[in-house]
Write a protein that holds these residues in place. Structure first.
Motif, PDB file in Angstrom:
ATOM      1  N   HIS A  54       0.818  -1.205   0.000  1.00  0.00           N
ATOM      2  CA  HIS A  54       0.000   0.000   0.000  1.00  0.00           C
ATOM      3  C   HIS A  54       0.861   1.269   0.000  1.00  0.00           C
ATOM      4  O   HIS A  54       2.008   1.253   0.439  1.00  0.00           O
ATOM      5  CB  HIS A  54      -0.927   0.023   1.218  1.00  0.00           C
ATOM      6  N   ARG A  55       0.258   2.353  -0.457  1.00  0.00           N
ATOM      7  CA  ARG A  55       0.904   3.653  -0.393  1.00  0.00           C
ATOM      8  C   ARG A  55       1.021   4.080   1.064  1.00  0.00           C
ATOM      9  O   ARG A  55       0.106   3.855   1.862  1.00  0.00           O
ATOM     10  CB  ARG A  55       0.084   4.681  -1.174  1.00  0.00           C
ATOM     11  N   THR A  56       2.142   4.704   1.418  1.00  0.00           N
ATOM     12  CA  THR A  56       2.373   5.111   2.809  1.00  0.00           C
ATOM     13  C   THR A  56       2.304   6.630   2.946  1.00  0.00           C
ATOM     14  O   THR A  56       2.341   7.369   1.954  1.00  0.00           O
ATOM     15  CB  THR A  56       3.744   4.635   3.307  1.00  0.00           C
ATOM     16  N   VAL A  57       2.237   7.080   4.204  1.00  0.00           N
ATOM     17  CA  VAL A  57       2.218   8.518   4.458  1.00  0.00           C
ATOM     18  C   VAL A  57       3.531   9.168   4.025  1.00  0.00           C
ATOM     19  O   VAL A  57       3.548  10.327   3.602  1.00  0.00           O
ATOM     20  CB  VAL A  57       1.932   8.797   5.946  1.00  0.00           C
ATOM     21  N   VAL A  58       4.640   8.443   4.104  1.00  0.00           N
ATOM     22  CA  VAL A  58       5.921   8.983   3.651  1.00  0.00           C
ATOM     23  C   VAL A  58       5.902   9.190   2.129  1.00  0.00           C
ATOM     24  O   VAL A  58       6.453  10.158   1.613  1.00  0.00           O
ATOM     25  CB  VAL A  58       7.075   8.055   4.071  1.00  0.00           C
ATOM     26  N   ASP A  59       5.230   8.292   1.413  1.00  0.00           N
ATOM     27  CA  ASP A  59       5.087   8.460  -0.033  1.00  0.00           C
ATOM     28  C   ASP A  59       4.365   9.763  -0.360  1.00  0.00           C
ATOM     29  O   ASP A  59       4.656  10.420  -1.376  1.00  0.00           O
ATOM     30  CB  ASP A  59       4.311   7.288  -0.645  1.00  0.00           C
ATOM     31  N   LEU A  60       3.401  10.149   0.481  1.00  0.00           N
ATOM     32  CA  LEU A  60       2.638  11.370   0.234  1.00  0.00           C
ATOM     33  C   LEU A  60       3.513  12.619   0.351  1.00  0.00           C
ATOM     34  O   LEU A  60       3.261  13.618  -0.316  1.00  0.00           O
ATOM     35  CB  LEU A  60       1.465  11.477   1.218  1.00  0.00           C
ATOM     36  N   ILE A  61       4.511  12.571   1.204  1.00  0.00           N
ATOM     37  CA  ILE A  61       5.362  13.744   1.421  1.00  0.00           C
ATOM     38  C   ILE A  61       6.245  13.997   0.211  1.00  0.00           C
ATOM     39  O   ILE A  61       6.446  15.135  -0.226  1.00  0.00           O
ATOM     40  CB  ILE A  61       6.190  13.564   2.704  1.00  0.00           C
ATOM     41  N   GLY A  62       6.780  12.927  -0.355  1.00  0.00           N
ATOM     42  CA  GLY A  62       7.489  13.041  -1.619  1.00  0.00           C
ATOM     43  C   GLY A  62       8.759  13.873  -1.597  1.00  0.00           C
ATOM     44  O   GLY A  62       9.124  14.469  -2.607  1.00  0.00           O
ATOM     45  N   GLU A  63       9.440  13.926  -0.454  1.00  0.00           N
ATOM     46  CA  GLU A  63      10.705  14.647  -0.344  1.00  0.00           C
ATOM     47  C   GLU A  63      11.815  13.655  -0.030  1.00  0.00           C
ATOM     48  O   GLU A  63      11.578  12.646   0.639  1.00  0.00           O
ATOM     49  CB  GLU A  63      10.637  15.696   0.773  1.00  0.00           C
ATOM     50  N   PRO A  64      13.049  13.920  -0.484  1.00  0.00           N
ATOM     51  CA  PRO A  64      14.135  12.974  -0.233  1.00  0.00           C
ATOM     52  C   PRO A  64      14.429  12.756   1.247  1.00  0.00           C
ATOM     53  O   PRO A  64      14.899  11.687   1.640  1.00  0.00           O
ATOM     54  CB  PRO A  64      15.332  13.593  -0.966  1.00  0.00           C
ATOM     55  N   TRP A  65      14.138  13.770   2.072  1.00  0.00           N
ATOM     56  CA  TRP A  65      14.397  13.642   3.502  1.00  0.00           C
ATOM     57  C   TRP A  65      13.262  12.945   4.251  1.00  0.00           C
ATOM     58  O   TRP A  65      13.350  12.711   5.465  1.00  0.00           O
ATOM     59  CB  TRP A  65      14.643  15.009   4.134  1.00  0.00           C
ATOM     60  N   ALA A  66      12.179  12.612   3.569  1.00  0.00           N
ATOM     61  CA  ALA A  66      11.018  12.032   4.245  1.00  0.00           C
ATOM     62  C   ALA A  66      11.333  10.685   4.901  1.00  0.00           C
ATOM     63  O   ALA A  66      10.687  10.295   5.873  1.00  0.00           O
ATOM     64  CB  ALA A  66       9.861  11.877   3.264  1.00  0.00           C
ATOM     65  N   THR A  67      12.324   9.972   4.383  1.00  0.00           N
ATOM     66  CA  THR A  67      12.678   8.676   4.955  1.00  0.00           C
ATOM     67  C   THR A  67      13.287   8.806   6.349  1.00  0.00           C
ATOM     68  O   THR A  67      13.383   7.815   7.076  1.00  0.00           O
ATOM     69  CB  THR A  67      13.663   7.935   4.043  1.00  0.00           C
ATOM     70  N   GLU A  68      13.703  10.029   6.742  1.00  0.00           N
ATOM     71  CA  GLU A  68      14.240  10.245   8.086  1.00  0.00           C
ATOM     72  C   GLU A  68      13.139  10.357   9.142  1.00  0.00           C
ATOM     73  O   GLU A  68      13.411  10.289  10.335  1.00  0.00           O
ATOM     74  CB  GLU A  68      15.060  11.540   8.129  1.00  0.00           C
ATOM     75  N   LEU A  69      11.905  10.553   8.699  1.00  0.00           N
ATOM     76  CA  LEU A  69      10.817  10.846   9.622  1.00  0.00           C
ATOM     77  C   LEU A  69      10.288   9.585  10.288  1.00  0.00           C
ATOM     78  O   LEU A  69      10.340   8.498   9.732  1.00  0.00           O
ATOM     79  CB  LEU A  69       9.671  11.534   8.871  1.00  0.00           C
TER      80      LEU A  69
END
Length: 212
Positions: A54-69
Protein backbone atom coordinates in the motif's frame (compact mmCIF):
# COMPACT_ATOMS: atom_id res chain seq x y z
CA UNK A 1 39.39 23.87 14.45
CA UNK A 2 36.08 22.54 15.77
CA UNK A 3 32.97 24.70 15.51
CA UNK A 4 29.46 23.97 16.79
CA UNK A 5 26.81 26.12 15.12
CA UNK A 6 29.56 28.41 13.85
CA UNK A 7 31.20 28.94 17.25
CA UNK A 8 34.65 27.57 18.07
CA UNK A 9 34.31 24.81 20.65
CA UNK A 10 37.45 24.15 22.74
CA UNK A 11 35.67 21.72 25.11
CA UNK A 12 36.09 18.05 24.14
CA UNK A 13 33.21 17.09 26.45
CA UNK A 14 30.79 19.63 24.93
CA UNK A 15 27.28 18.17 24.63
CA UNK A 16 26.27 18.14 20.95
CA UNK A 17 22.58 17.97 20.08
CA UNK A 18 21.25 15.89 17.15
CA UNK A 19 20.57 19.02 15.08
CA UNK A 20 23.69 21.04 15.93
CA UNK A 21 25.94 21.81 12.97
CA UNK A 22 29.42 20.46 13.69
CA UNK A 23 32.45 21.35 11.58
CA UNK A 24 36.14 20.54 11.81
CA UNK A 25 38.17 22.85 9.62
CA UNK A 26 36.49 22.76 6.21
CA UNK A 27 34.75 19.42 6.84
CA UNK A 28 31.10 19.28 7.91
CA UNK A 29 30.67 16.42 10.39
CA UNK A 30 26.98 16.90 11.18
CA UNK A 31 24.35 19.12 9.60
CA UNK A 32 20.95 17.53 10.24
CA UNK A 33 17.89 19.74 9.89
CA UNK A 34 15.04 19.33 12.37
CA UNK A 35 11.79 18.69 10.52
CA UNK A 36 8.34 18.23 12.04
CA UNK A 37 5.11 18.33 10.05
CA UNK A 38 1.41 17.65 10.13
CA UNK A 39 -0.28 15.58 7.46
CA UNK A 40 -3.96 15.24 6.61
CA UNK A 41 -3.96 11.46 6.22
CA UNK A 42 -6.48 10.25 3.63
CA UNK A 43 -8.29 6.94 3.66
CA UNK A 44 -6.48 3.96 2.16
CA UNK A 45 -2.98 5.12 3.05
CA UNK A 46 -0.86 3.21 5.55
CA UNK A 47 0.69 4.90 8.59
CA UNK A 48 4.17 3.53 7.96
CA UNK A 49 7.49 4.53 6.44
CA UNK A 50 7.38 1.63 3.97
CA UNK A 51 4.92 -1.02 2.84
CA UNK A 52 5.08 -3.60 0.06
CA UNK A 53 1.36 -3.43 -0.80
CA UNK A 54 0.00 0.00 0.00
CA UNK A 55 0.90 3.65 -0.39
CA UNK A 56 2.37 5.11 2.81
CA UNK A 57 2.22 8.52 4.46
CA UNK A 58 5.92 8.98 3.65
CA UNK A 59 5.09 8.46 -0.03
CA UNK A 60 2.64 11.37 0.23
CA UNK A 61 5.36 13.74 1.42
CA UNK A 62 7.49 13.04 -1.62
CA UNK A 63 10.71 14.65 -0.34
CA UNK A 64 14.14 12.97 -0.23
CA UNK A 65 14.40 13.64 3.50
CA UNK A 66 11.02 12.03 4.25
CA UNK A 67 12.68 8.68 4.96
CA UNK A 68 14.24 10.24 8.09
CA UNK A 69 10.82 10.85 9.62
CA UNK A 70 9.03 8.70 12.16
CA UNK A 71 5.41 8.83 13.24
CA UNK A 72 3.93 10.19 16.46
CA UNK A 73 1.29 7.50 16.79
CA UNK A 74 -0.55 5.83 13.91
CA UNK A 75 -3.91 5.80 12.21
CA UNK A 76 -5.18 2.62 10.59
CA UNK A 77 -5.68 2.47 6.84
CA UNK A 78 -9.38 3.32 7.09
CA UNK A 79 -9.00 6.26 9.49
CA UNK A 80 -8.32 9.79 8.25
CA UNK A 81 -7.10 12.98 9.86
CA UNK A 82 -4.23 14.47 11.78
CA UNK A 83 -0.89 12.68 11.71
CA UNK A 84 2.39 14.12 13.03
CA UNK A 85 5.74 13.08 11.56
CA UNK A 86 9.17 14.25 12.70
CA UNK A 87 12.85 13.37 12.78
CA UNK A 88 12.98 14.79 16.33
CA UNK A 89 12.35 11.91 18.73
CA UNK A 90 11.88 14.26 21.70
CA UNK A 91 8.86 15.81 19.97
CA UNK A 92 7.21 12.52 19.01
CA UNK A 93 7.81 11.15 22.51
CA UNK A 94 6.19 14.26 24.00
CA UNK A 95 3.04 13.53 21.97
CA UNK A 96 2.87 9.77 22.51
CA UNK A 97 4.42 8.95 25.91
CA UNK A 98 1.56 7.28 27.86
CA UNK A 99 2.32 9.06 31.11
CA UNK A 100 1.43 12.42 29.60
CA UNK A 101 -2.16 11.33 28.89
CA UNK A 102 -2.59 13.78 26.03
CA UNK A 103 -6.07 13.73 24.54
CA UNK A 104 -6.78 12.73 20.94
CA UNK A 105 -10.14 13.89 19.56
CA UNK A 106 -11.93 11.93 16.85
CA UNK A 107 -15.04 12.67 14.83
CA UNK A 108 -16.90 9.36 14.87
CA UNK A 109 -19.77 8.29 12.63
CA UNK A 110 -21.63 5.06 13.44
CA UNK A 111 -24.25 2.77 11.93
CA UNK A 112 -26.33 3.05 15.11
CA UNK A 113 -27.22 5.62 17.72
CA UNK A 114 -24.69 6.83 20.28
CA UNK A 115 -26.97 6.13 23.23
CA UNK A 116 -26.78 7.55 26.75
CA UNK A 117 -25.63 4.08 27.88
CA UNK A 118 -22.63 4.30 25.52
CA UNK A 119 -21.76 7.82 26.67
CA UNK A 120 -21.83 6.83 30.36
CA UNK A 121 -19.72 3.72 29.73
CA UNK A 122 -17.11 5.64 27.72
CA UNK A 123 -16.86 8.36 30.35
CA UNK A 124 -16.40 5.70 33.02
CA UNK A 125 -13.94 3.50 31.08
CA UNK A 126 -14.23 0.27 29.09
CA UNK A 127 -12.56 -2.97 30.20
CA UNK A 128 -10.37 -4.56 27.50
CA UNK A 129 -9.82 -8.22 28.38
CA UNK A 130 -7.04 -8.62 25.79
CA UNK A 131 -4.84 -6.05 27.51
CA UNK A 132 -6.33 -6.68 30.98
CA UNK A 133 -6.82 -2.97 31.47
CA UNK A 134 -9.61 -0.40 31.47
CA UNK A 135 -9.53 2.60 29.15
CA UNK A 136 -9.05 6.03 30.65
CA UNK A 137 -12.31 7.98 31.07
CA UNK A 138 -13.16 9.49 27.68
CA UNK A 139 -15.05 12.65 26.76
CA UNK A 140 -18.06 12.44 24.46
CA UNK A 141 -19.79 15.32 22.67
CA UNK A 142 -22.86 14.28 20.71
CA UNK A 143 -23.23 15.93 17.31
CA UNK A 144 -26.26 13.93 16.17
CA UNK A 145 -27.83 10.56 16.92
CA UNK A 146 -25.10 8.68 15.09
CA UNK A 147 -22.16 11.06 15.25
CA UNK A 148 -20.03 12.37 18.10
CA UNK A 149 -16.69 13.87 19.02
CA UNK A 150 -14.77 11.39 21.16
CA UNK A 151 -11.61 12.30 23.09
CA UNK A 152 -9.49 9.42 24.36
CA UNK A 153 -6.27 9.49 26.36
CA UNK A 154 -4.44 6.40 25.17
CA UNK A 155 -3.96 4.59 21.87
CA UNK A 156 -4.75 0.91 22.14
CA UNK A 157 -5.08 -1.16 18.97
CA UNK A 158 -8.30 -0.12 17.13
CA UNK A 159 -9.45 1.37 20.41
CA UNK A 160 -12.33 3.54 19.21
CA UNK A 161 -13.81 0.83 17.00
CA UNK A 162 -13.49 -1.74 19.81
CA UNK A 163 -15.21 0.59 22.28
CA UNK A 164 -18.26 0.97 20.04
CA UNK A 165 -18.23 -2.72 19.07
CA UNK A 166 -18.84 -3.52 22.75
CA UNK A 167 -22.36 -2.16 22.15
CA UNK A 168 -22.79 -3.80 18.73
CA UNK A 169 -22.31 -0.45 17.03
CA UNK A 170 -20.05 -0.28 13.99
CA UNK A 171 -17.87 2.77 13.31
CA UNK A 172 -18.41 3.72 9.66
CA UNK A 173 -16.11 6.77 9.59
CA UNK A 174 -13.29 7.84 11.89
CA UNK A 175 -11.37 11.10 11.58
CA UNK A 176 -8.77 12.47 14.03
CA UNK A 177 -9.02 16.22 14.58
CA UNK A 178 -6.56 16.88 17.40
CA UNK A 179 -3.57 15.30 19.11
CA UNK A 180 -2.47 16.86 22.37
CA UNK A 181 -1.96 20.58 21.75
CA UNK A 182 -2.07 20.25 17.96
CA UNK A 183 -5.13 20.56 15.70
CA UNK A 184 -5.45 19.59 12.07
CA UNK A 185 -5.14 22.66 9.86
CA UNK A 186 -8.54 23.04 8.12
CA UNK A 187 -6.74 24.37 5.04
CA UNK A 188 -5.06 20.99 4.47
CA UNK A 189 -6.89 18.74 2.04
CA UNK A 190 -6.55 14.93 2.34
CA UNK A 191 -3.01 13.99 1.35
CA UNK A 192 -1.60 17.49 1.95
CA UNK A 193 0.95 18.41 4.61
CA UNK A 194 2.82 21.39 6.03
CA UNK A 195 5.63 22.02 8.49
CA UNK A 196 4.65 22.77 12.08
CA UNK A 197 4.74 26.46 12.87
CA UNK A 198 7.00 27.99 15.51
CA UNK A 199 3.96 28.36 17.80
CA UNK A 200 3.01 24.70 17.37
CA UNK A 201 6.57 23.58 18.09
CA UNK A 202 6.53 25.78 21.19
CA UNK A 203 3.35 24.05 22.39
CA UNK A 204 5.09 20.68 22.03
CA UNK A 205 8.16 22.04 23.83
CA UNK A 206 5.92 23.16 26.68
CA UNK A 207 4.61 19.62 27.09
CA UNK A 208 8.17 18.24 27.05
CA UNK A 209 9.19 20.70 29.77
CA UNK A 210 6.03 20.02 31.75
CA UNK A 211 6.82 16.30 31.91
CA UNK A 212 10.45 16.93 32.86
Amino acid sequence: MVRVNGVVCPEGAFQVGPFDRVECGSEVLQARVARSLMLHKPLGVVSATSDLEHRTVVDLIGEPWATELHLAGRLDRFTSGLLILSNDSSLTEALTEPGRKLGKRYRVTCDGDVTPEIVVAFEKGIWFAKEQVATQPAQVELLSGRQCLLTIYEGKHHQVKRMFARFDVKVTALHRETMGPLSLDPALQPGEWRMLTADELQLCSFHRAEKA
